[in-house]
Motif scaffolding. Structure first.
Motif, short mmCIF file in Angstrom:
data_model
loop_
_atom_site.label_atom_id
_atom_site.label_comp_id
_atom_site.label_asym_id
_atom_site.label_seq_id
_atom_site.Cartn_x
_atom_site.Cartn_y
_atom_site.Cartn_z
N PHE A 31 0.86 -1.18 0.00
CA PHE A 31 0.00 0.00 0.00
C PHE A 31 0.90 1.23 0.00
O PHE A 31 2.03 1.16 0.42
N MET A 32 0.43 2.34 -0.45
CA MET A 32 1.15 3.61 -0.56
C MET A 32 2.09 3.63 -1.75
O MET A 32 2.95 4.48 -1.84
N SER A 33 1.95 2.69 -2.65
CA SER A 33 2.82 2.65 -3.82
C SER A 33 2.40 3.70 -4.84
O SER A 33 1.21 4.00 -4.99
N ALA A 71 -5.06 -3.89 3.38
CA ALA A 71 -3.82 -3.44 2.75
C ALA A 71 -2.70 -3.51 3.77
O ALA A 71 -2.93 -3.48 4.97
N GLU A 72 -1.48 -3.62 3.26
CA GLU A 72 -0.29 -3.57 4.11
C GLU A 72 0.51 -2.37 3.66
O GLU A 72 0.73 -2.18 2.47
N ARG A 73 0.94 -1.58 4.59
CA ARG A 73 1.70 -0.38 4.22
C ARG A 73 3.12 -0.74 3.81
O ARG A 73 3.72 -1.65 4.37
N GLY A 74 3.62 -0.01 2.85
CA GLY A 74 5.01 -0.08 2.42
C GLY A 74 5.73 -1.38 2.67
O GLY A 74 5.57 -2.34 1.95
N GLY A 75 6.54 -1.41 3.70
CA GLY A 75 7.23 -2.62 4.09
C GLY A 75 8.42 -2.95 3.23
O GLY A 75 9.25 -2.11 2.96
N GLY A 76 8.48 -4.20 2.77
CA GLY A 76 9.65 -4.70 2.05
C GLY A 76 9.90 -4.04 0.71
O GLY A 76 10.97 -4.18 0.16
N CYS A 77 8.93 -3.33 0.17
CA CYS A 77 9.11 -2.68 -1.15
C CYS A 77 9.64 -1.28 -0.96
O CYS A 77 9.10 -0.33 -1.50
N ASN A 83 5.14 6.11 -0.35
CA ASN A 83 4.95 7.45 0.16
C ASN A 83 3.71 7.52 1.04
O ASN A 83 2.59 7.39 0.54
N PRO A 84 3.85 7.73 2.35
CA PRO A 84 2.70 7.81 3.24
C PRO A 84 1.72 8.92 2.86
O PRO A 84 0.55 8.85 3.21
N ASN A 101 -0.35 -2.57 10.12
CA ASN A 101 0.43 -1.44 10.59
C ASN A 101 1.72 -1.82 11.29
O ASN A 101 2.54 -0.98 11.54
N ASP A 102 1.92 -3.08 11.65
CA ASP A 102 3.08 -3.44 12.47
C ASP A 102 4.16 -4.09 11.61
O ASP A 102 4.14 -5.28 11.37
N LEU A 103 5.07 -3.28 11.14
CA LEU A 103 6.16 -3.81 10.30
C LEU A 103 7.48 -3.81 11.04
O LEU A 103 8.51 -4.07 10.46
N GLY A 104 7.46 -3.51 12.32
CA GLY A 104 8.69 -3.52 13.11
C GLY A 104 9.32 -2.15 13.22
O GLY A 104 9.17 -1.30 12.35
N SER A 105 10.04 -1.93 14.30
CA SER A 105 10.60 -0.61 14.58
C SER A 105 11.74 -0.23 13.63
O SER A 105 12.08 0.93 13.51
N GLU A 106 12.33 -1.21 12.94
CA GLU A 106 13.43 -0.92 12.02
C GLU A 106 12.93 -0.51 10.64
O GLU A 106 13.69 0.01 9.83
N ASP A 107 11.67 -0.74 10.35
CA ASP A 107 11.10 -0.40 9.05
C ASP A 107 11.04 1.11 8.89
O ASP A 107 10.77 1.83 9.85
N ARG A 108 11.30 1.60 7.69
CA ARG A 108 11.30 3.05 7.50
C ARG A 108 9.91 3.66 7.65
O ARG A 108 9.77 4.86 7.79
N PHE A 109 8.85 2.81 7.61
CA PHE A 109 7.50 3.31 7.80
C PHE A 109 7.00 3.11 9.23
O PHE A 109 5.83 3.32 9.51
N ALA A 110 7.87 2.66 10.15
CA ALA A 110 7.49 2.58 11.56
C ALA A 110 7.17 3.99 12.05
O ALA A 110 7.77 4.97 11.60
#
Length: 167
Positions: A31-33, A71-77, A83-84, A101-110
């Motif tokens: 999502f957000m692509s 939908a899943e936000r951003g993440g691995g892509c 873009n949020p 919404n939970d992609l981990g604290s290291e994800d750039r979309f955290a």
């Protein structure tokens, strides 16, 4: 129940499953692509060429009326295409019910990694997604007698982008 869509998924299988059963929704990753911002025809050519599903299919593009769209936000892509700021418009256009919404604290979309503007866009998307019931009107009597009945009338409205799926 939601059926995952994406490049490795077979669009014919998804279409068949959605035609057979009215209650499953569909789920789309990334999502957000920027792809969601392109004209629908151009986007669908890209999706079709990658073996994805067809948003133009009436069974797919009207499913939000009978089942949730996830939908899943951003993440691995990760990349400039994520873009949020695009999230609120995509929630509206696709009638998104739920955003993972939970992609981990290291994800750039955290949450902690988002700018103030991106946080505001993300909150707007989350608050607009799904159904959101609020009071439209409340009627109560101006007075009540001790031991009497209190009659209250509540009128609700849904300000979200998805309907209620169960009574």
């Amino acid at each position: 129940l939601a059926l995952l869509t994406g490049n490795p998924d077979n669009p014919k299988t998804l279409g068949w499953a959605l035609e057979q059963y009215p209650n499953p929704g569909w789920r789309r990753d990334s999502f957000m692509s920027h792809l969601y911002e392109q004209p629908l025809e151009q986007f669908m050519e890209i999706v079709r060429s990658n073996g994805g599903f067809d948003l133009n299919d009436p069974v797919v593009n009207t499913r939000w009326m009978t089942a949730p769209i996830w939908a899943e936000r951003g993440g691995g892509c990760e990349g400039p295409q994520q873009n949020p700021q695009l999230a609120p418009g995509q929630v509206e256009r696709l009638h998104v019910s739920l955003i993972a919404n939970d992609l981990g604290s290291e994800d750039r979309f955290a949450w902690n990694n988002l700018s103030k503007e991106d946080r505001q866009s993300w909150l707007e998307a989350v608050l607009r997604s799904g159904f959101r019931l609020q009071f439209a009107q409340v009627k109560i009597p101006s007075s009540i007698n001790r031991g009497g009945n209190l009659e209250v009338e509540l009128i609700w409205e849904n300000v979200g982008v998805a309907p209620l799926y169960e009574a």
